[in-house]
Design an enzyme around this catalytic site. Structure first.
Site, short mmCIF file in Angstrom:
data_model
loop_
_atom_site.label_atom_id
_atom_site.label_comp_id
_atom_site.label_asym_id
_atom_site.label_seq_id
_atom_site.Cartn_x
_atom_site.Cartn_y
_atom_site.Cartn_z
N GLY A 11 0.84 -1.20 0.00
CA GLY A 11 0.00 0.00 0.00
C GLY A 11 0.87 1.25 0.00
CG ASN A 12 -0.93 5.13 0.20
OD1 ASN A 12 -0.82 4.99 -1.01
ND2 ASN A 12 -2.00 5.64 0.77
N GLY A 14 4.09 0.81 2.37
CA GLY A 14 4.94 -0.28 1.91
C GLY A 14 5.58 0.01 0.56
CG HIS A 176 3.29 5.59 16.73
ND1 HIS A 176 3.78 6.86 16.56
CD2 HIS A 176 2.77 5.24 15.53
CE1 HIS A 176 3.55 7.25 15.31
NE2 HIS A 176 2.93 6.29 14.68
N1 APR Z 1 -0.92 -9.64 4.04
C1 APR Z 1 -0.30 -8.76 3.23
N2 APR Z 1 -0.81 -7.55 2.95
C2 APR Z 1 -1.98 -7.22 3.50
C3 APR Z 1 -2.68 -8.09 4.36
C4 APR Z 1 -2.10 -9.36 4.63
N3 APR Z 1 -2.68 -10.26 5.43
N4 APR Z 1 -3.82 -7.47 4.74
C5 APR Z 1 -3.83 -6.26 4.15
N5 APR Z 1 -2.73 -6.10 3.40
C6 APR Z 1 -2.34 -4.96 2.57
C7 APR Z 1 -3.49 -4.31 1.82
O1 APR Z 1 -3.89 -5.10 0.71
C8 APR Z 1 -2.86 -2.97 1.43
O2 APR Z 1 -2.26 -3.04 0.15
O3 APR Z 1 -1.79 -3.91 3.35
C9 APR Z 1 -1.79 -2.74 2.50
C10 APR Z 1 -2.04 -1.51 3.36
O4 APR Z 1 -1.89 -0.41 2.54
P1 APR Z 1 -2.72 0.95 2.75
O5 APR Z 1 -4.16 0.64 2.91
O6 APR Z 1 -2.29 1.89 1.68
O7 APR Z 1 -2.22 1.47 4.18
P2 APR Z 1 -0.87 2.29 4.51
O8 APR Z 1 -1.14 3.74 4.46
O9 APR Z 1 0.24 1.74 3.69
O10 APR Z 1 -0.68 1.91 6.05
C11 APR Z 1 -0.33 0.58 6.41
O11 APR Z 1 0.99 1.28 8.28
O12 APR Z 1 1.34 3.39 9.15
C12 APR Z 1 0.63 2.20 9.28
O13 APR Z 1 -1.46 2.88 10.31
C13 APR Z 1 -0.86 2.42 9.12
O14 APR Z 1 -1.52 0.23 9.87
C14 APR Z 1 -1.33 1.04 8.73
C15 APR Z 1 -0.14 0.50 7.92
#
Ligand code: APR
Length: 307
Positions: A11-12, A14, A176
Site C-alpha cells: 500500500g502507501n 509499503g 506511538h
Molecule cells: N498480508 C499482506 N498484505 C496485506 C494483508 C495481509 N494479510 N492485509 C492487508 N494487506 C495490505 C493491503 O492489501 C494494502 O495493500 O496492506 C496494504 C495496506 O496499505 P494501505 O491501505 O495503503 O495502508 P498504509 O497507508 O500503507 O498503512 C499501512 O501502516 O502506518 C501504518 O497505520 C498504518 O496500519 C497502517 C499500515
C-alpha cells in the site's frame, strides 16, 4: 547491501518504503508481498523500471506468495488497514492484529533468521503480536514510531527557529499515540538546549502539534494516513541495520526492566546495527518524563491486553 529485503503490504507506506530501499541501494532484491492480487506485481514492475533513471540495479519483485520472500534478511511489515478521520491508532487493533499475526507466521516459516521492523498500527501492540507469531528474540522484532514522531517534532522546531533540521537533535519516546513523550530536556540545537532558544509556550505548542502530527495529516487526506515520512523513517532504520551503522534511534522495543518497565513494547533509545536491536540505552529522565513514559507504557499495555 543485503541480498533480499521484503516489504509486506504494498500500500502507501509499503510501496514507498520499497522504492526508497531500492533508491538507496540497500538490497539486491526487494520483494513486495500483499494479499491484493496484481497490486504488488504492478507496483514492483513500475518501480523496477525506474532503476535505469534513478541509477539502481535492485530487482523489485511483487507477489502474493511468501515463497519469493524466503531467506530475506529483513522484513518491513506495513500490512493492515490505515486510519480514517476520527479514528485513533488503537481503533485498528482487532483487524490489524489478525493480519500481523498471519504475516508473522509466514515470516517465521520462510525466513526464521530475519529481522522484522513493524510499521502497522497500533505500532507497539503490533510489535507484541509479531513477536508472539514469530517467536523471534526481542532484538529481531523492532517497531518504527520514534523516528517518525521525532522527525515531526524536529520539522516543527526547525520551522519555528528558522534553523536547519540538520542541526536539531531530539528524541521522542513512549508509545506511538497521544501519550508519546518528546524529551524536551534532551532537545538541542547544535548542542544548545532548545529551552534557551524558544519560549516555553512555543515549545509546548510544538510538542502538541508533533503529538497530533499523524491525525493532522489524516484530517487532510480523509481516505488514508501519512506515508512519505513513515516510509522514510522505516528506511532510516533499515539503513542503520544493513550498513551496521550503530545508530542510536528511538524505536519500539520489548522492555525487560529497562526504565523500570517490563513485558511491554514501548519507544526507547535503541542502538541499531547488523544484529538488529543491539542495545537499549537507558538515560536519566526528569520525574515528569519518567511519569509520562510509564503512563504511555500503561496505555500500550491496556491495548496489548485486548490481543
Ligand atoms: N498480508 C499482506 N498484505 C496485506 C494483508 C495481509 N494479510 N492485509 C492487508 N494487506 C495490505 C493491503 O492489501 C494494502 O495493500 O496492506 C496494504 C495496506 O496499505 P494501505 O491501505 O495503503 O495502508 P498504509 O497507508 O500503507 O498503512 C499501512 O501502516 O502506518 C501504518 O497505520 C498504518 O496500519 C497502517 C499500515
Amino acid at each position: 547491501m543485503f541480498e533480499k529485503i521484503t516489504v509486506v503490504g504494498a500500500g502507501n507506506v509499503g510501496a514507498t518504503a520499497a522504492q526508497r530501499i531500492a533508491e538507496k541501494h540497500l538490497a539486491r532484491t526487494v520483494v513486495m508481498v500483499d494479499i491484493a492480487e496484481g497490486i504488488p506485481q504492478g507496483k514492483a514492475l513500475d518501480q523496477w523500471q525506474s532503476g535505469p533513471v534513478e541509477g539502481f540495479d535492485t530487482r523489485v519483485i511483487g507477489t502474493n506468495d511468501y515463497a519469493l520472500a524466503a531467506d530475506s534478511e529483513l522484513f518491513v511489515v506495513t500490512a493492515g488497514i490505515a486510519r480514517k478521520p476520527g479514528m485513533s491508532r488503537d481503533d485498528l487493533v482487532k483487524t490489524n492484529a489478525g493480519i500481523v499475526q498471519s504475516v508473522g507466521e509466514q515470516i517465521r516459516a520462510v525466513a526464521p533468521k530475519a529481522i522484522v521492523i513493524v510499521v502497522s498500527n497500533p505500532l507497539d501492540v503490533m510489535c507484541f503480536v509479531m513477536r508472539r507469531a514469530t517467536s523471534f528474540p526481542p532484538e529481531r522484532v523492532i517497531g518504527m514510531a520514534g523516528v517518525l514522531d521525532t522527525a515531526r517534532y524536529r520539522t516543527f522546531l526547525s520551522d519555528a527557529l528558522g534553523i536547519s533540521v540538520d542541526d536539531i537533535q531530539a528524541m521522542v519516546l513512549g508509545g506511538h499515540g497521544d501519550t508519546m513523550v518528546p524529551l524536551v530536556s534532551y532537545t538541542t540545537v547544535s548542542g544548545i538546549p532548545v529551552s534557551q532558544l524558544l519560549a516555553a509556550e512555543t515549545l509546548e505548542a510544538i510538542v502538541d502539534r508533533a503529538r497530533n502530527g499523524g491525525a493532522e495529516i489524516v484530517g487532510h487526506l480523509k481516505t488514508g494516513s501519512a506515508y512519505y515520512a513513515p516510509s522514510a523513517a522505516a528506511v532510516e532504520m533499515v539503513e542503520a541495520i544493513v550498513h551496521d551503522r550503530k545508530r542510536l534511534l528511538p524505536a519500539s522495543a520489548w522492555l525487560q526492566g529497562q526504565f523500570g518497565l517490563s513485558d511491554v513494547y514501548c519507544g526507547v533509545p535503541c542502538l541499531l546495527g547488523r544484529a538488529g536491536l543491539e542495545r537499549i540505552v537507558e538515560i536519566a529522565l526528569t520525574d515528569a518524563e519518567r511519569t509520562a513514559l510509564h503512563a504511555s507504557a500503561e496505555a500500550v499495555r491496556s491495548v496489548q491486553a485486548i490481543v
